[in-house]
Motif scaffolding. Sequence first.
Motif, PDB file in Angstrom:
ATOM      1  N   SER A  49       0.951  -1.360   0.069  1.00  0.00           N
ATOM      2  CA  SER A  49       0.168  -0.017   0.095  1.00  0.00           C
ATOM      3  C   SER A  49       0.775   1.039   0.107  1.00  0.00           C
ATOM      4  N   CYS A  54      -3.361  11.500  -2.723  1.00  0.00           N
ATOM      5  CA  CYS A  54      -4.909  11.964  -2.969  1.00  0.00           C
ATOM      6  C   CYS A  54      -5.185  13.213  -2.241  1.00  0.00           C
ATOM      7  N   LYS A  56      -6.155  14.022   0.895  1.00  0.00           N
ATOM      8  CA  LYS A  56      -7.160  13.772   1.710  1.00  0.00           C
ATOM      9  C   LYS A  56      -6.364  14.528   3.084  1.00  0.00           C
ATOM     10  N   VAL A  90      -6.932  10.032   8.727  1.00  0.00           N
ATOM     11  CA  VAL A  90      -7.710  10.106   7.570  1.00  0.00           C
ATOM     12  C   VAL A  90      -7.181   9.367   6.212  1.00  0.00           C
ATOM     13  N   CYS A  91      -5.857   9.164   6.517  1.00  0.00           N
ATOM     14  CA  CYS A  91      -5.192   8.187   5.163  1.00  0.00           C
ATOM     15  C   CYS A  91      -5.941   7.035   5.130  1.00  0.00           C
ATOM     16  N   PRO A  92      -6.390   7.196   3.801  1.00  0.00           N
ATOM     17  CA  PRO A  92      -7.347   5.913   3.169  1.00  0.00           C
ATOM     18  C   PRO A  92      -6.154   4.808   3.016  1.00  0.00           C
ATOM     19  N   PHE A  93      -4.971   4.737   3.128  1.00  0.00           N
ATOM     20  CA  PHE A  93      -4.187   3.689   2.555  1.00  0.00           C
ATOM     21  C   PHE A  93      -3.324   3.521   4.071  1.00  0.00           C
ATOM     22  N   HIS A  94      -3.074   4.276   5.105  1.00  0.00           N
ATOM     23  CA  HIS A  94      -2.551   3.908   6.326  1.00  0.00           C
ATOM     24  C   HIS A  94      -1.287   4.264   6.295  1.00  0.00           C
TER      25      HIS A  94
END
Length: 128
Positions: A49, A54, A56, A90-94
């Motif tokens: 990942s 992005c 965010k 908030v990071c969608p990919f951690h």
Amino acid sequence: MKKLSVKKGIECMACMTCANVCSNMWFKTEDSQKACLSIGMKGEEVVPSVCIQCGKCAKNCPEGAITQNPKGVYMINKKLCKGCGKCVEVCPFHVIVMPEGAEAPTKCIACGQCAKVCPMEMLEIIEK
């Protein structure tokens, strides 16, 4: 836009070389938990990942400490960051990390060091 990308059709062997070089760059230790990318499972497949830039994190930073540079890479200004951790949440990919004791989080800056050491050549820096 410059970003780290994962090539399709190549199998990750989970050697952790990419994660180790990343954590060593930022924290001078080989600790995959401190890397700005992660290796995990998607079904039966091992997959990295990575930060896709992005934005965010920047949109949710209350201090305005995360901005996009001219190449499209989101960067954390450690002088402006108060260490609240909103970007990490908030990071969608951690893949934004804030190890214990760190004053500010760290994220991928698309330096390409992980791509250079990947024995499977599955990581690459792309520019669009």
